[in-house]
Design a protein around this motif. Structure first.
Motif: not given
Length: 147
Positions: A50-60, A62-64, A102-114
């Motif tokens: 459902r997220g279409g084109i997406n990306i995630s990072i694991i920050g320094i 420790g948060v995704r 309308l154009p937008h970014v769905h922004f989520g924060i979570s713990h790192p996982t697979y």
């Protein structure tokens, strides 16, 4: 900012902006997952896509951090790459199940996982107040997520 919690049923924020607006890294970290192609099919409605084109990072920290519905990923960005705050990761769009919004970014924060754990990736902590604090120049770190 437009808070998206009520419309999602899980903590996340939709940030509406003109198509093509840069989506940047909020912290230093490592690219965890990248989906370069919109594979969502409304006939099948696979929730993992459902997220279409997406990306995630694991920050320094420790948060995704996750952004979806992008129109594209910045050229040369790949899983495993180091990123710095403000580095362009992609561009605002309306891919996946946001095709008719309308154009937008769905922004989520979570713990790192697979990377395939889309339920977690879409958001565990409401980022709205953090986004407001960051916009206002405050250095606020999300709480460290634990599974």
């Amino acid at each position: 900012f437009a808070e998206g919690v009520a419309s999602h049923g899980f903590p996340a924020t939709d940030i509406f902006a003109p198509e093509g607006t840069r989506f940047v890294a909020v912290t230093s970290g490592v690219v965890d997952f990248v989906s370069y192609k919109d594979q969502w099919d409304p006939e099948n409605d696979d929730q993992a896509l459902r997220g279409g084109i997406n990306i995630s990072i694991i920050g320094i920290d420790g948060v995704r951090y996750y952004g979806s519905h992008l129109s594209s990923i910045e050229a040369g960005i790949n899983a495993g790459d180091q990123v710095i705050p403000g580095q362009v990761l992609g561009y605002i769009g309306h891919t996946g199940n946001a095709r008719n919004t309308l154009p937008h970014v769905h922004f989520g924060i979570s713990h790192p996982t697979y990377p395939e754990d889309w339920r977690t990736r879409r958001g565990e902590v409401d980022p709205f107040q953090l986004l407001v604090a960051w916009r206002d120049g405050h250095n606020v770190t999300p709480p460290l997520m634990t599974p």
